[in-house]
Design a protein around this motif. Sequence first.
Motif, PDB file in Angstrom:
ATOM      1  N   SER A 101       0.808  -1.236   0.000  1.00  0.00           N
ATOM      2  CA  SER A 101       0.000   0.000   0.000  1.00  0.00           C
ATOM      3  C   SER A 101       0.832   1.272   0.000  1.00  0.00           C
ATOM      4  O   SER A 101       0.359   2.318   0.436  1.00  0.00           O
ATOM      5  N   GLU A 102       2.054   1.177  -0.477  1.00  0.00           N
ATOM      6  CA  GLU A 102       2.955   2.347  -0.435  1.00  0.00           C
ATOM      7  C   GLU A 102       2.272   3.619  -0.936  1.00  0.00           C
ATOM      8  O   GLU A 102       2.348   4.682  -0.320  1.00  0.00           O
ATOM      9  N   GLU A 103       1.578   3.503  -2.064  1.00  0.00           N
ATOM     10  CA  GLU A 103       1.036   4.712  -2.710  1.00  0.00           C
ATOM     11  C   GLU A 103      -0.108   5.327  -1.913  1.00  0.00           C
ATOM     12  O   GLU A 103      -0.550   6.439  -2.216  1.00  0.00           O
ATOM     13  N   LEU A 104      -0.604   4.613  -0.884  1.00  0.00           N
ATOM     14  CA  LEU A 104      -1.705   5.139  -0.078  1.00  0.00           C
ATOM     15  C   LEU A 104      -1.233   5.804   1.213  1.00  0.00           C
ATOM     16  O   LEU A 104      -2.046   6.244   2.025  1.00  0.00           O
ATOM     17  N   LEU A 105       0.073   5.873   1.388  1.00  0.00           N
ATOM     18  CA  LEU A 105       0.595   6.617   2.546  1.00  0.00           C
ATOM     19  C   LEU A 105       0.192   8.077   2.443  1.00  0.00           C
ATOM     20  O   LEU A 105      -0.022   8.600   1.345  1.00  0.00           O
ATOM     21  N   ARG A 106       0.129   8.748   3.573  1.00  0.00           N
ATOM     22  CA  ARG A 106      -0.098  10.182   3.559  1.00  0.00           C
ATOM     23  C   ARG A 106       1.020  10.828   2.720  1.00  0.00           C
ATOM     24  O   ARG A 106       2.179  10.373   2.797  1.00  0.00           O
ATOM     25  N   PRO A 107       0.716  11.877   1.972  1.00  0.00           N
ATOM     26  CA  PRO A 107       1.742  12.459   1.089  1.00  0.00           C
ATOM     27  C   PRO A 107       3.045  12.801   1.804  1.00  0.00           C
ATOM     28  O   PRO A 107       4.131  12.566   1.271  1.00  0.00           O
ATOM     29  N   VAL A 108       2.939  13.335   3.011  1.00  0.00           N
ATOM     30  CA  VAL A 108       4.161  13.721   3.725  1.00  0.00           C
ATOM     31  C   VAL A 108       5.013  12.489   4.041  1.00  0.00           C
ATOM     32  O   VAL A 108       6.255  12.539   3.996  1.00  0.00           O
ATOM     33  N   ALA A 109       4.364  11.354   4.307  1.00  0.00           N
ATOM     34  CA  ALA A 109       5.091  10.122   4.624  1.00  0.00           C
ATOM     35  C   ALA A 109       5.686   9.505   3.359  1.00  0.00           C
ATOM     36  O   ALA A 109       6.827   9.016   3.359  1.00  0.00           O
ATOM     37  N   LEU A 110       4.923   9.543   2.281  1.00  0.00           N
ATOM     38  CA  LEU A 110       5.411   8.983   1.018  1.00  0.00           C
ATOM     39  C   LEU A 110       6.621   9.783   0.526  1.00  0.00           C
ATOM     40  O   LEU A 110       7.628   9.209   0.090  1.00  0.00           O
ATOM     41  N   GLU A 111       6.497  11.099   0.643  1.00  0.00           N
ATOM     42  CA  GLU A 111       7.600  11.952   0.197  1.00  0.00           C
ATOM     43  C   GLU A 111       8.854  11.695   1.041  1.00  0.00           C
ATOM     44  O   GLU A 111       9.964  11.619   0.514  1.00  0.00           O
ATOM     45  N   ALA A 112       8.659  11.555   2.342  1.00  0.00           N
ATOM     46  CA  ALA A 112       9.807  11.290   3.224  1.00  0.00           C
ATOM     47  C   ALA A 112      10.445   9.946   2.880  1.00  0.00           C
ATOM     48  O   ALA A 112      11.677   9.815   2.872  1.00  0.00           O
ATOM     49  N   ALA A 113       9.612   8.953   2.594  1.00  0.00           N
ATOM     50  CA  ALA A 113      10.141   7.632   2.241  1.00  0.00           C
ATOM     51  C   ALA A 113      11.011   7.742   0.998  1.00  0.00           C
ATOM     52  O   ALA A 113      12.148   7.237   0.960  1.00  0.00           O
ATOM     53  N   HIS A 114      10.490   8.408  -0.014  1.00  0.00           N
ATOM     54  CA  HIS A 114      11.242   8.508  -1.263  1.00  0.00           C
ATOM     55  C   HIS A 114      12.503   9.349  -1.087  1.00  0.00           C
ATOM     56  O   HIS A 114      13.545   9.053  -1.673  1.00  0.00           O
ATOM     57  N   ARG A 115      12.400  10.358  -0.229  1.00  0.00           N
ATOM     58  CA  ARG A 115      13.567  11.203   0.016  1.00  0.00           C
ATOM     59  C   ARG A 115      14.737  10.404   0.576  1.00  0.00           C
ATOM     60  O   ARG A 115      15.894  10.679   0.271  1.00  0.00           O
ATOM     61  N   VAL A 116      14.431   9.393   1.404  1.00  0.00           N
ATOM     62  CA  VAL A 116      15.524   8.596   1.987  1.00  0.00           C
ATOM     63  C   VAL A 116      15.766   7.305   1.200  1.00  0.00           C
ATOM     64  O   VAL A 116      16.436   6.396   1.673  1.00  0.00           O
ATOM     65  N   GLY A 117      15.188   7.236   0.006  1.00  0.00           N
ATOM     66  CA  GLY A 117      15.485   6.099  -0.870  1.00  0.00           C
ATOM     67  C   GLY A 117      14.693   4.847  -0.578  1.00  0.00           C
ATOM     68  O   GLY A 117      15.094   3.752  -0.985  1.00  0.00           O
ATOM     69  N   LEU A 118      13.570   4.996   0.098  1.00  0.00           N
ATOM     70  CA  LEU A 118      12.741   3.828   0.406  1.00  0.00           C
ATOM     71  C   LEU A 118      11.549   3.780  -0.550  1.00  0.00           C
ATOM     72  O   LEU A 118      10.776   4.733  -0.635  1.00  0.00           O
ATOM     73  N   SER A 119      11.436   2.665  -1.276  1.00  0.00           N
ATOM     74  CA  SER A 119      10.251   2.489  -2.117  1.00  0.00           C
ATOM     75  C   SER A 119       9.954   0.995  -2.207  1.00  0.00           C
ATOM     76  O   SER A 119      10.826   0.155  -1.996  1.00  0.00           O
ATOM     77  N   ALA A 120       8.700   0.702  -2.515  1.00  0.00           N
ATOM     78  CA  ALA A 120       8.294  -0.701  -2.625  1.00  0.00           C
ATOM     79  C   ALA A 120       8.783  -1.276  -3.964  1.00  0.00           C
ATOM     80  O   ALA A 120       8.819  -0.551  -4.956  1.00  0.00           O
ATOM     81  N   PRO A 121       9.151  -2.527  -4.019  1.00  0.00           N
ATOM     82  CA  PRO A 121       9.184  -3.451  -2.885  1.00  0.00           C
ATOM     83  C   PRO A 121      10.452  -3.290  -2.047  1.00  0.00           C
ATOM     84  O   PRO A 121      11.540  -3.198  -2.587  1.00  0.00           O
ATOM     85  N   CYS A 122      10.246  -3.282  -0.747  1.00  0.00           N
ATOM     86  CA  CYS A 122      11.367  -3.271   0.191  1.00  0.00           C
ATOM     87  C   CYS A 122      11.516  -4.704   0.707  1.00  0.00           C
ATOM     88  O   CYS A 122      10.595  -5.238   1.329  1.00  0.00           O
ATOM     89  N   THR A 123      12.627  -5.339   0.407  1.00  0.00           N
ATOM     90  CA  THR A 123      12.800  -6.756   0.774  1.00  0.00           C
ATOM     91  C   THR A 123      13.987  -6.983   1.708  1.00  0.00           C
ATOM     92  O   THR A 123      14.345  -8.117   1.971  1.00  0.00           O
ATOM     93  N   ASN A 124      14.594  -5.909   2.175  1.00  0.00           N
ATOM     94  CA  ASN A 124      15.674  -6.046   3.144  1.00  0.00           C
ATOM     95  C   ASN A 124      15.085  -5.902   4.539  1.00  0.00           C
ATOM     96  O   ASN A 124      14.696  -4.798   4.941  1.00  0.00           O
TER      97      ASN A 124
END
Lengths: 431, 148
Positions: free
Chosen positions: A278-301
């Motif tokens: 459900s990555e794309e359904l995160l609140r915009p501020v959370a999704l933006e923060a995730a992408h800013r630190v290089g986190l995107s789905a799929p995260c398998t580590n």
Amino acid sequence: MRSETRRIGVEYISRVEGEGSLRVLVRDGKVQECEFGIFEPPRFFEAFMRGRKFTEAPDITARICGICPVAYQMSSVQAMEAACGVTVDPAVDELRTLLYCGEWIESHVLHMYLLHAPDFLGYESGIALAADHPEEVGRGLRLKQTGNALVAALGGREIHPVGIRVGGFHRVPTRRELEPLIPRFEQAREDALATVDFVASLPIPEAERDDEYVALSDDDHYAIHHGRIRSTRGMDIAVDEWNDYFVEEHVARSTSLHSHIRERGLYQVGPMARFNLSEELLRPVALEAAHRVGLSAPCTNPFRSIVVRAVETLHAVDLALEILERYQRPPRPYVPVPPVAGVGHGASEAPRGLLYHRYEIDADGRVLHAQIVPPTAQNQGSIEADLLHLVERNLELTDADLQHLLEQSIRNYDPCISCSVHFLRLEVDRG
Amino acid sequence: MDDGTVIIGVGNPDRGDDGVGIVVAAIAGAITGAPVRTVNDPFDIVDAWGFADRAVVVDATRGSSPPGVITVLDIAAGSFPPRFSSSSSHGLGLADAVALGKALGRLPRHLVVVGVEGASFDGFGLSPEISAVVDDAVGKVLEAICDA
């Protein structure tokens, strides 16, 4: 070649909730055994529920866990409401979402700052970490207290809240009662943003898992307590189909049942599963923060789960703030729920993953049968698979370094062992 | 009573003698006029004393001495004795909270813990054995405030 045997035994894993152990046996360079044992005594909650009134389920099952009582309350009331064919008012349902945000914040922040971050920075405890990083840990304390304050405001107290009942809440707060939380949540949003940056800056080991991730998934929201059960390999089922797809079995080394998907095997629940679905359904501020630190789905580590927790914390804080800002007291705290004989299923996303409840009740509302499947029981297989993978690839490490890596790996799942041990079946053969 | 003193009651009144800290703190606060904070999650203790100059924390203990025994510890001077175990049902106990406050540089200059060894940690309300020592525990809190 000289025969060599290495044994790594951790009798009591620290910084996890409950009592678990770890045993690894390596012989001549090959891993013979790798077991994450759970020796916490079984707690028999499913048996306790039999014969109790259906309205008692949220208060009794909340006692399974002091860290995630809201999850138990929420899954149980949803199951009872489903059994009785009742839907709660939307405003009350949103208040439940708000309460659940408080629990995610409390639990995630405790785990990140005091239990898991020390692993990445080489500290033996959160307290030792605090001595060298007072600003970061102080921020974690402030965030956790904001989550506590929210749970206390809606649930009556921060641990084992008592506000929820079948059909809604016993009492809903006035807007005036919740308003003081708004500035705290504005500060919390800043703290949660800083937390994402902090955990993303930690030295995160490389690891990859080819796992099936399972979580509640909703078309419109990052699912917390509504949705279908979906997986990253195409499963898409209603909550009441749980037992058609999942199996629990007893293994000798554990007082907790292990779960797997029928004819498929291991799967994983928790923040990474939610994020991957459900990555794309995160609140915009959370999704933006995730992408800013290089986190995107799929995260398998699995070692990046701490970053996902930080992103989910930000999501929960931001969502809670929005609900608080537009809050109007619901006209009624609960809808009456007359008992109806039947079966009800409930599922919600505890901080550490999907929590499934199933109850069968009679026409008087007495519980005839209860089934509770907590996230840590579902993750045990994945935890062991991770351990095996890590041992095989890191045999060159000293025992101490390998042990540290394995304990860190177990904490990737934020296991709640106390939750996982309440359902071992007790059979007495009296001849 | 100046604003620099706070009395903190730790515990859960729905868990038998675990609620003794809350009862004792409330009485001591009513007598002295000092602000009283109630804490259910030991994690909140560091916040509860905030930047107070003096804090008296009252909590139930378990397994460190016979029921009803009152232990007074002056914490600011040193670390928590390991024998003084908190009766918290959660991962962080009072000792952890104090250690955390110390690590963060957020310990009150005078910090006294009054521990009351509980007899029963089930059900609502205090057991008769512990009810009988509430006045003594209040006296220890008052002494701690006056001595600070």
